[in-house]
Design a protein around this motif. Structure first.
Motif, PDB file in Angstrom:
ATOM      1  N   TYR A 255      -1.554 -12.067 -27.400  1.00  0.00           N
ATOM      2  CA  TYR A 255      -2.167 -11.785 -28.698  1.00  0.00           C
ATOM      3  C   TYR A 255      -3.681 -11.648 -28.525  1.00  0.00           C
ATOM      4  O   TYR A 255      -4.427 -12.607 -28.733  1.00  0.00           O
ATOM      5  N   PRO A 256      -4.143 -10.459 -28.124  1.00  0.00           N
ATOM      6  CA  PRO A 256      -5.557 -10.289 -27.742  1.00  0.00           C
ATOM      7  C   PRO A 256      -6.556 -10.586 -28.855  1.00  0.00           C
ATOM      8  O   PRO A 256      -7.620 -11.144 -28.584  1.00  0.00           O
ATOM      9  N   ASN A 257      -6.249 -10.225 -30.098  1.00  0.00           N
ATOM     10  CA  ASN A 257      -7.190 -10.509 -31.185  1.00  0.00           C
ATOM     11  C   ASN A 257      -7.316 -12.009 -31.415  1.00  0.00           C
ATOM     12  O   ASN A 257      -8.417 -12.531 -31.620  1.00  0.00           O
ATOM     13  N   LEU A 258      -6.186 -12.705 -31.360  1.00  0.00           N
ATOM     14  CA  LEU A 258      -6.191 -14.151 -31.536  1.00  0.00           C
ATOM     15  C   LEU A 258      -6.942 -14.826 -30.395  1.00  0.00           C
ATOM     16  O   LEU A 258      -7.780 -15.699 -30.617  1.00  0.00           O
ATOM     17  N   ILE A 259      -6.671 -14.401 -29.161  1.00  0.00           N
ATOM     18  CA  ILE A 259      -7.349 -14.978 -27.992  1.00  0.00           C
ATOM     19  C   ILE A 259      -8.858 -14.749 -28.077  1.00  0.00           C
ATOM     20  O   ILE A 259      -9.641 -15.657 -27.805  1.00  0.00           O
ATOM     21  N   ALA A 260      -9.273 -13.558 -28.458  1.00  0.00           N
ATOM     22  CA  ALA A 260     -10.705 -13.271 -28.571  1.00  0.00           C
ATOM     23  C   ALA A 260     -11.352 -14.183 -29.609  1.00  0.00           C
ATOM     24  O   ALA A 260     -12.445 -14.718 -29.392  1.00  0.00           O
TER      25      ALA A 260
ATOM     26  N   LEU B 248       6.833 -20.073 -33.744  1.00  0.00           N
ATOM     27  CA  LEU B 248       5.474 -20.157 -33.221  1.00  0.00           C
ATOM     28  C   LEU B 248       4.940 -18.777 -32.845  1.00  0.00           C
ATOM     29  O   LEU B 248       3.785 -18.442 -33.134  1.00  0.00           O
ATOM     30  N   LEU B 249       5.781 -17.955 -32.233  1.00  0.00           N
ATOM     31  CA  LEU B 249       5.360 -16.598 -31.897  1.00  0.00           C
ATOM     32  C   LEU B 249       5.068 -15.792 -33.160  1.00  0.00           C
ATOM     33  O   LEU B 249       4.142 -14.966 -33.173  1.00  0.00           O
ATOM     34  N   ASN B 250       5.828 -16.019 -34.232  1.00  0.00           N
ATOM     35  CA  ASN B 250       5.546 -15.349 -35.511  1.00  0.00           C
ATOM     36  C   ASN B 250       4.186 -15.783 -36.055  1.00  0.00           C
ATOM     37  O   ASN B 250       3.439 -14.969 -36.600  1.00  0.00           O
ATOM     38  N   ILE B 251       3.867 -17.066 -35.899  1.00  0.00           N
ATOM     39  CA  ILE B 251       2.561 -17.563 -36.337  1.00  0.00           C
ATOM     40  C   ILE B 251       1.451 -16.911 -35.515  1.00  0.00           C
ATOM     41  O   ILE B 251       0.456 -16.436 -36.067  1.00  0.00           O
ATOM     42  N   TYR B 252       1.623 -16.874 -34.203  1.00  0.00           N
ATOM     43  CA  TYR B 252       0.634 -16.220 -33.343  1.00  0.00           C
ATOM     44  C   TYR B 252       0.451 -14.753 -33.744  1.00  0.00           C
ATOM     45  O   TYR B 252      -0.667 -14.252 -33.803  1.00  0.00           O
TER      46      TYR B 252
ATOM     47  N   GLU C 224      -3.322 -10.576 -36.355  1.00  0.00           N
ATOM     48  CA  GLU C 224      -3.729  -9.491 -37.241  1.00  0.00           C
ATOM     49  C   GLU C 224      -5.146  -9.749 -37.726  1.00  0.00           C
ATOM     50  O   GLU C 224      -5.530 -10.879 -37.994  1.00  0.00           O
ATOM     51  N   LYS C 225      -5.910  -8.689 -37.842  1.00  0.00           N
ATOM     52  CA  LYS C 225      -7.320  -8.830 -38.183  1.00  0.00           C
ATOM     53  C   LYS C 225      -7.551  -9.062 -39.673  1.00  0.00           C
ATOM     54  O   LYS C 225      -8.528  -9.664 -40.056  1.00  0.00           O
ATOM     55  N   GLY C 226      -6.663  -8.556 -40.508  1.00  0.00           N
ATOM     56  CA  GLY C 226      -6.903  -8.599 -41.944  1.00  0.00           C
ATOM     57  C   GLY C 226      -6.290  -9.792 -42.643  1.00  0.00           C
ATOM     58  O   GLY C 226      -5.684 -10.657 -42.023  1.00  0.00           O
ATOM     59  N   PRO C 227      -6.424  -9.830 -43.955  1.00  0.00           N
ATOM     60  CA  PRO C 227      -5.917 -10.948 -44.745  1.00  0.00           C
ATOM     61  C   PRO C 227      -4.393 -11.053 -44.743  1.00  0.00           C
ATOM     62  O   PRO C 227      -3.857 -12.108 -45.045  1.00  0.00           O
ATOM     63  N   VAL C 228      -3.705  -9.974 -44.381  1.00  0.00           N
ATOM     64  CA  VAL C 228      -2.246 -10.021 -44.321  1.00  0.00           C
ATOM     65  C   VAL C 228      -1.796 -11.076 -43.318  1.00  0.00           C
ATOM     66  O   VAL C 228      -0.892 -11.859 -43.572  1.00  0.00           O
ATOM     67  N   GLY C 229      -2.439 -11.116 -42.173  1.00  0.00           N
ATOM     68  CA  GLY C 229      -2.105 -12.110 -41.153  1.00  0.00           C
ATOM     69  C   GLY C 229      -2.374 -13.526 -41.619  1.00  0.00           C
ATOM     70  O   GLY C 229      -1.571 -14.422 -41.425  1.00  0.00           O
TER      71      GLY C 229
END
Length: 121
Positions: A49-54, A98-102, A107-112
């Motif tokens: 999950y690159p966005n989350l890791i960043a 947990l993978l669904n949470i990740y 996701e970058k936006g408010p949907v995530g």
């Protein structure tokens, strides 16, 4: 970051306060890559999950996030066991949740963010 994004639910905060030595041990295991299977899963699954890791790296929060995820993962397993699932099935369901949470946090936006708040309720 909000508490939901950091996976700091009330039960996680309570666990961290009550089991300080356990948390220190998990931090050491993660730092030395000697952790048990569930903690290893919670930590290394983040790589997908690159966005989350960043986001976590920018906040210098990756180890704490993995530990919080590990606590949540254990709670999820307990919930699935309480619902009548067997050990391996409860583990698989906890892994998927947990993978669904990740994924939602990736996701970058408010949907995530909305998805993670819903999952943790």
């Amino acid at each position: 970051m909000t508490q939901e994004e950091l996976l700091l639910t009330d039960s996680v905060i309570a666990f961290r306060a009550e089991h300080f030595e356990t948390i220190k041990n998990w931090e050491r295991q993660l730092a030395m890559d000697e952790c048990a299977a569930d903690l290893h899963f919670c930590y290394h699954a983040l790589e997908e999950y690159p966005n989350l890791i960043a986001h976590l790296d920018a906040a210098e929060y990756r180890l704490d996030f993995a530990i919080n995820a590990h606590i949540l993962h254990g709670r999820l397993q307990e919930q699935f066991l309480d619902d009548g699932h067997t050990g391996p099935i409860a583990l698989e369901h906890a892994n998927n949740e947990l993978l669904n949470i990740y994924s939602a946090l990736n996701e970058k936006g408010p949907v995530g963010r909305a998805a993670i708040v819903k999952t943790l309720q």
